[in-house]
Design an enzyme around this catalytic site. Sequence first.
Site: not given
Ligand code: ARG
Length: 566
Positions: A127, A130, A133
Amino acid sequence: MIDFKKEIADILSQKVEGLTVEEILEMMEIPPNSQMGDFAFPCFKLAKIFRKAPNMIAKEIAESIEGNDLFEKVENMAAYVNFFIDKATFAKSVIEEVLEKKDQFGSSNLGEGRKVIVEFSSPNIAKPFHIGHIRSTVIGNAIYKLYDFLGYDTVTINHLGDYGTQFGKLIVAYKNWGDEKEVEANPIPTLLKLYIKLHEEAEKHPELEDESRMWFKKLEDGDEEAKRLWQWFRDVSLKEFNRVYGMLNISFDSYAGESFYSDKMPRVLNMMEEKNLLKESKGADIVDLEEYNMPPALIRKSDGSTLYITRDITAAIYRKENYDFYKNIYVVASQQNLHFQQWMKVVELMGYDWAKDCIHVPFGLVSLEEGTMSTRKGRVVFLEDVLKKAIEQTRKIIKEKNGDLPNIDEVAKQVGIGAVVFQELSNNRIKDYTFSWDRTLNFDGETGPYVQYTHARACSVLRKAQAKLDENINYGLLGNEEAMNLVRVIQQFQTTVEEAARKYEPSIVTRYIVDVAQAFNRFYHHCPIIVEDQEMQKARLALVSSAKQTLQNGLNILGVAAPERM
Ligand code: ARG
């Protein structure tokens, strides 16, 4: 650095029997203005002990302390003893500390022997990276740096979103419509296009959804083809993310993302079963959280596949077992509040008392002027584009203002990227905001470039004076309002850093270094530094040098560069 408050409390404890140093520290106040001194001690409560009027007590205490070198004067005003710190002693104490500790000024060993994990950034593979982030990425990096500066033993983790049903979708889309060369040449946009196409096609051909689930199941079961494709998607995505991390000068100790836990989940599921936490619901396994006013946590789907939450529970247990953390911090958007409350509750119900050491540090949403961001609808601002535009804009400004700066390219990068990062860290993290190109590319006011420019100005003064600072500085020459104010602000650095770490709030440091820059600029405009009087020049240069060091250390915590010329 002399802790004046503590010194005063020590002196007072010898004068007033029956009060401990701690009690006195509690009672001491900072007067509302400097005409009333730097510290005040109210005597109302002492009337009973001494059987005298508070005003009288204050007067007697003040008189008995008069003559101490630490103070310019000590006097009573009504029932208060007011302490005026000796300016030269104060300036000497602060400046000597900065000049001695240099890039360690403000740091401490508060956290010695305690491990703190800071998990941040954690984007989803395939993805786009952006503008949304940037938040977790730069807030997380600053929190890591704060804890590092305070002597904690830190570990940074990027919990990549590299697992889950969406990878089944991606595999199906690639197998149907993908082209290897196109993915290699332009990975994330191509993968995103494939992902969007699968969603569109699935509306007409729902069997694509089943097929996707099957491919994710295959991936979990270790199927060769599924694993090969998934690994490839991960590699090309990470290469792109690393380009942005490189621009921001950010790296991680570990990239153990969701997939890392795939072979560690069965054990955790067994533990949950043994503790009788799992309940069957329509063929799936859940943990009932009704008692805690939360919806149930879905742990395992009816086809046996695991979920985001299952991986978070497993990751927390893995981290405790492998790092034995003191704190395990997650810098993740506030949209995921419920998710974090749920899984932390499950970990607590599993009997782990360290669940309380897992800390979710949430932050608000970024939206675009045209609405919330949506990758599927193609409504997205790429972080890399923002950084590149900011660099371009900066290069233009520097060319106009300082065309013969030798390393324009390097400085444009430091200042352009610094502007974006600084702005991101200026507001309380929990606030939502709307991304605006105008605001991001406007460098006037209390911005990163303003602070960087102030730092460069201080460097330039020090260069011009070719200052050699020695021991013999007459600190008494720094007694005027502007100089003393700057000393006072610099003195606050360490407590500011500690407060920012305790509250997980880098914006406290951002606002603080704007204060330092403003105090410095006021001093700079009122007090000529390069002057005939060598004594005066030396004293002022020592203060310039301290301000420069404080700005540099503060910017460093925020992950913003401090160029010496711009
Ligand atoms: N990859 C997830 C997202 O983009 C965020 C991860 C956050 N960390 C976790 N330990 N859940 O929404």
